[in-house]
Design a protein around this motif. Structure first.
Motif, short mmCIF file in Angstrom:
data_model
loop_
_atom_site.label_atom_id
_atom_site.label_comp_id
_atom_site.label_asym_id
_atom_site.label_seq_id
_atom_site.Cartn_x
_atom_site.Cartn_y
_atom_site.Cartn_z
N LEU A 35 -2.97 -13.01 1.62
CA LEU A 35 -1.90 -13.57 0.80
C LEU A 35 -1.74 -12.79 -0.50
N VAL A 36 -2.87 -12.49 -1.14
CA VAL A 36 -2.81 -11.73 -2.40
C VAL A 36 -2.23 -10.34 -2.15
N SER A 37 -2.69 -9.69 -1.07
CA SER A 37 -2.20 -8.35 -0.75
C SER A 37 -0.70 -8.36 -0.45
N MET A 38 -0.22 -9.35 0.32
CA MET A 38 1.21 -9.42 0.66
C MET A 38 2.05 -9.76 -0.57
N ALA A 39 1.52 -10.65 -1.42
CA ALA A 39 2.25 -10.99 -2.65
C ALA A 39 2.39 -9.78 -3.55
N ALA A 40 1.31 -8.98 -3.65
CA ALA A 40 1.36 -7.77 -4.47
C ALA A 40 2.35 -6.75 -3.89
N ARG A 41 2.39 -6.67 -2.57
CA ARG A 41 3.31 -5.75 -1.92
C ARG A 41 4.76 -6.19 -2.12
N ARG A 42 5.01 -7.48 -2.06
CA ARG A 42 6.36 -7.98 -2.29
C ARG A 42 6.80 -7.72 -3.73
N GLY A 43 5.86 -7.88 -4.67
CA GLY A 43 6.21 -7.66 -6.07
C GLY A 43 6.48 -6.22 -6.38
N ALA A 44 5.81 -5.33 -5.65
CA ALA A 44 5.99 -3.90 -5.92
C ALA A 44 7.21 -3.32 -5.24
N LYS A 45 7.78 -3.99 -4.21
CA LYS A 45 8.92 -3.44 -3.47
C LYS A 45 10.20 -3.59 -4.29
N PRO A 46 11.02 -2.54 -4.39
CA PRO A 46 12.29 -2.64 -5.13
C PRO A 46 13.21 -3.68 -4.50
N PRO A 47 13.95 -4.43 -5.29
CA PRO A 47 14.84 -5.47 -4.76
C PRO A 47 15.86 -4.95 -3.77
N GLY A 48 16.36 -3.76 -3.98
CA GLY A 48 17.41 -3.23 -3.12
C GLY A 48 16.97 -2.98 -1.71
N LYS A 49 15.63 -2.95 -1.46
CA LYS A 49 15.14 -2.65 -0.13
C LYS A 49 14.71 -3.89 0.64
#
Length: 973
Positions: free
Chosen positions: A521-535
């Motif tokens: 969960l922590v890893s996926m949340a960090a990945r979601r936060g790092a992904k640009p909104p446009g993608k």
């Protein structure tokens, strides 16, 4: 690690089921029980209070009755005896109530109002746990202190005839017994004759002290045809004649100078307006309690019966027979029973009852001394001692009598307060197991939410960082931390904990799973936060982010609003109103979309859709598979008007179905169309409705089946009507009455043969499409034939007046699939949510509610001659959840059609898992917070069982989804 959306959703739901199971094990508490391992003994009886010298008598007062006969009539409602029809139903008993030597009461049974927990309550005086609803199917031996054990220990000779639940609970306690199964509800004659046939010989004998008779026929009639059936009066008159025979025999055997007899008439629970039980409505919890004995004063007229608790009978019978009160009893003495005894004996009875309750209070509550009832008992006990001292000294003044009456009132108040305090402290929750289960459920819900963008993407795959999580340092630290917490909790826990009793292998597996989920969960949340909104993956095919239509907003707000509504007891009781409102709103929004498509778009845009294939074409060709071809509709103009008519027609169907079955709690007692159709004078109308419904069912289902399945379906539906005619629900045109009703076993088995044949044909086509030919058309037909087999089975299980529910379900599915979901190009997520909403609404259209009383257990015996647990459970579950099941099955058929996107099934499976996880997780938290709520057992707990069962069902459906997506993937080149 990349996995398909359907596999991911199925995995989450299976683990969620395990988490909910652990939560249920902790939530449904162990009933209040004394920590003393031994049972009450005569040597443990406290002495009579006495002030000023050595203690006085320590014996129980002499027994008040020599013989006791208990006649327990299953599902006997109090209005069957005390109501306006009492003189007609049970004239002899009603005469005794009005003019005989009797005491009459309304005994309140605590939910769950099912047989086995009620027998426990009557014999132990305790309030059984709600989980005993499940144990009701397979009653284990009752090991706690109880009246039957006390009687056997005291040398009382007991005889029992009736429900074999008693034999299972008390093996080797009766010197003679004959048990009959309580679950074969189609039989309401032999099941009682098997009890009555022993009466003549038993009543002539003098070798017994306690006779217990448990009659089941009335309960079975209620399950079959309800409390207003024409079968009710003959059955109650039969019971009245039996009671008259028993009473007459007891009068003849009464000897001069001997102790009197006691005849007890009672019910274990009542009967709802639909004929079932298990809930907390007035008709289910209110049962008559009539005590008949020459020791009582004769009545001079009908008096309104006072109200007592059902558990109050236990200490009353114990003291009346000269036995110790069971340790775990929370009942209090029914005072009118001992009013003819001396004042000293009456106070002694109350003191024994108070002493037992005070010890149970002391053993179950740390702060027992602060309880009002305990303080009142100590004061009354002290006053009692002073009074006894004056009596022993020979004081006979009027003042002494008044003091005794004052002590009497003090005891009654103390007993009332202590009994109420113990009843509120229904059990001890296993909070540790509850928290572990709740954490696991919430972790899985968060995982589903975080995976949403990937799960609904065009690839329909979820990238889970499993390897990185398992090889990370935080994972091992979390394992150590949670293991330490587990050891700390288990070693310091004051009460037993189920999770602590599990083996270390299972515990460590749960700890590792929870730790891994947290790291993921922590890893996926960090990945979601790092992904640009446009993608971010787009919804509905709109690039550059999420684009929500009006329909999307309604579906999201409606789902969230329903979840929030579960926090109020009134909304839980009347949940069907929420789904009816949401469904009506959905139809209006869909109607708006249809109008926008056909009146605002240009004809050129419309023309681009004309080449679309129909849903689920068969081998005969698209035209033959289309419902439009069957209706003679071929032009686009007629299609447009049919599309416009679909939402209003759906609304009309829903309004009709709402009138068919009144459900919920507040208005369930009101007459509905179902009651009208089931009345004898309207049997011909019901027959016509049933025949038309079955004909329309055939018309809607047969289009996509092979010719073999069409023939089997036609014969099967004819068998359904024959079965309903055999059991007396409907009539054949050439049938003029006068024939005896049969059990319909042959007709039902005839239908089962065709159900199995259709399922076999569909499974064969499905396997061929997956293994041999990879033919999507063959797969679609196989799926539809399996669906047709399920429809035929549901038609058999549904009551005759509910066949229009099935008919409307199929009609709405056909119209929505042909003119709405496909023509308006709703995506898989929108279609899945709409299917889910329709499934929930049709669950309530069937007449179901969040009360256990609406579960129709009679369907578990369709085609069976005796009780077989596995088929009975399967058929009952299938009938109860037929609405959600049929809509989920239709969703599989729709999304698996050859013209759909290859990822549609994965999207549907994921959305279905998320839709089920949100209310399940929210409700788990809710019942934890409200575990001391006034309605926790009557409202919230039954709903928790329904939510758990629905989650298990959804997990099985998602597993089937996964199989279908796998076959689709394997068939792609």
């Amino acid at each position: 690690m990349r996995i398909r959306s359907s596999v991911f959703a199925c995995f989450c739901l299976i683990l969620e089921v395990l988490g909910i199971a652990l939560f249920l094990r902790g939530f449904f508490p162990v009933p209040i029980k004394s920590s003393f391992s031994s049972k009450s003994k005569l040597s443990d009886v406290p002495p009579e209070p006495f002030t000023g010298r050595s203690l006085n008598s320590s014996k129980v007062p002499d027994a008040l009755f020599k013989r006791v006969v208990i006649v327990l009539i299953d599902a006997l409602r109090e209005d069957f005896v005390f109501g306006p029809n009492g003189r007609k139903y049970m004239p002899y008993i009603r005469h005794l109530v009005e003019r005989g030597s009797t005491h009459s009461f309304v005994a309140k049974a605590r939910p769950p109002t099912v047989t086995m927990p009620r027998i426990k309550a009557l014999t132990t005086g305790s309030i059984p746990g709600f989980i005993d609803v499940v144990m009701n199917l397979n009653s284990p031996v009752l090991l706690e202190d109880n009246l039957i054990w006390q009687a056997k220990t005291a040398g009382k000779r007991m005889v029992f005839y009736g429900d074999d639940t008693w034999v299972k609970l008390f093996p080797k306690h009766f010197m003679e017994y004959d048990g009959t199964t309580s679950f074969f509800v189609s039989d309401y004659t032999e099941v009682d004759n098997n009890v009555t046939r022993h009466l003549d010989s038993t009543l002539k004998r003098d070798d017994w002290d306690i006779l217990i008779l448990h009659y089941l026929g009335l309960d079975h009639i209620g399950h079959i045809s309800g409390p207003h059936s024409s079968l009710i009066q003959p059955k109650l008159m039969e019971m009245d004649d039996i009671l008259k025979k028993i009473h007459g025999s007891l009068i003849l055997k009464e000897a001069e100078g001997a102790l009197p007899y006691l005849l007890v008439l009672c019910g274990d629970h009542g009967m709802s307006e639909t004929g079932s039980h298990g809930g907390s409505s007035e008709h289910e919890v209110n049962t008559p309690l009539v005590l008949i004995s020459p020791a009582f004063k004769k009545k001079v007229g009908m008096e309104k019966p006072s109200t007592v608790e059902q558990v109050d009978l236990t200490p009353t019978l114990a003291l009346g027979l000269g036995l110790p009160i069971s340790q775990n009893s929370v009942g209090r003495l029914i005072q009118p029973v001992v009013e003819e005894a001396s004042l000293r004996d009456q106070l002694r009875f109350l003191h024994l009852n108070g002493h037992q309750l005070s010890y149970l209070l002391k053993d179950s509550m740390p702060a027992y001394e602060k309880e009002e009832g305990y303080e009142q008992f100590r004061v009354a006990e002290k006053s009692h001692g002073n009074w006894v001292k004056l009596v022993v000294e020979g004081n006979t003044s009027e003042v002494l009598t008044n003091i005794g009456k004052k002590v009497f009132k003090q005891y009654l108040e103390a007993l009332r307060a202590m009994s109420a305090a113990l009843s509120k402290q229904l059990g001890k929750y296993d909070m540790y197991s509850m928290v572990v289960g709740m954490v696991l459920v919430f972790q899985l819900l968060l995982l589903l939410l975080l995976a949403m963008p990937e799960a609904l993407s065009s690839a329909s795959e979820v990238d889970l960082p499993v390897s990185s999580a398992l090889l990370s340092l935080p994972f091992y630290l979390l394992c150590l931390l949670l293991s330490s917490v587990h050891v700390l909790v288990c070693t310091s826990a004051e009460s037993s904990c189920y999770f602590c009793s599990l083996s270390w292998g299972l515990v460590f597996g749960a700890v590792a799973l929870s730790s891994a989920l947290l790291c993921i969960l922590v890893s996926m949340a960090a990945r979601r936060g790092a992904k640009p909104p446009g993608k971010s993956p787009s919804h509905g095919g709109v690039s550059g982010g999420w684009s929500l239509s009006e329909l999307d907003i309604l579906l999201l707000v409606g789902t969230a609003g329903h979840t929030l509504s579960l926090s109020a007891s009134s909304f839980v009781e009347e949940e069907h109103q929420v789904w009816y409102f949401l469904l009506n709103t959905l139809c209006l929004v869909v109607f708006q979309d249809v109008c926008r498509k056909y009146f605002r778009e240009r004809r050129a845009n419309i023309g681009s859709f004309e080449d679309e294939a129909y849903l689920l074409p068969s081998n005969e060709g698209d035209a033959l598979a289309s419902p439009l071809a069957d209706l003679g509709v071929t032009d686009a103009g007629s299609e447009k008007w049919l599309a416009l008519a679909t939402p209003p027609l759906t609304l009309a169907c829903c309004r009709l179905l709402r009138s068919l079955n009144q459900t919920g709690v507040q208005w369930a007692h009101l007459p509905d169309l179902g009651h009208w159709l089931n009345s004898l004078e309207h049997k011909m109308v019901l027959s016509l409705f049933a025949a038309l419904s079955l004909a329309l069912i055939y018309f809607l289902v047969q289009r996509r089946c092979s010719w073999v399945s069409k023939i089997a379906l036609a014969l099967g539906l004819l068998g359904v009507y024959s079965y309903r005619a055999a059991v007396g629900n409907v009539v054949f045109p050439w049938h003029h009455g006068g024939g005896n009703m049969s059990k319909g076993t042959v007709e039902a088995r005839f239908v089962y043969i065709f159900v199995l044949g259709i399922l076999f044909t569909g499974s064969k086509d499905l396997l061929r499409s997956q293994v041999i030919t990879a033919d999507a058309r063959l797969k679609s037909r196989g799926l539809w034939e399996i669906y047709s087999g399920v429809v035929l089975l549901v038609a058999l299980l549904f009551r005759a007046h509910n066949l229009p529910v099935l008919c409307c379900c199929l009609l709405v599915q056909t119209l929505m699939a042909q003119f709405i979901w496909k023509k308006l190009h709703y995506d898989a997520a929108q279609t899945t949510i709409m299917h889910y909403w329709f499934g929930q609404a049709f669950f309530y259209f069937q007449g179901n509610s969040n009360s256990i009383a609406t579960v129709d257990i009679s369907v578990g015996f369709v085609g069976l001659e005796s009780y077989v647990e596995a088929p009975a459970f399967f058929l009952t579950a299938l009938s109860t959840y037929a609405g959600p099941l049929l809509w989920a099955a239709h969703l599989v058929c729709y999304l698996s059609s050859e013209k759909r996107s290859s990822v549609a099934v994965g999207h549907g499976c994921y959305c279905l898992a998320l839709l089920r996880s949100v209310p399940a997780a929210a409700y788990v938290v809710l019942v934890t917070a409200l575990r001391y709520h006034l309605f926790i057992w009557s409202v919230f707990s039954p709903k928790l069982l329904y939510e758990s069962m629905h989650t298990l069902l959804t997990a099985a459906i998602c597993l089937f989804f996964t199989t279908m997506e796998q076959s689709r993937s394997s068939s792609r080149p």
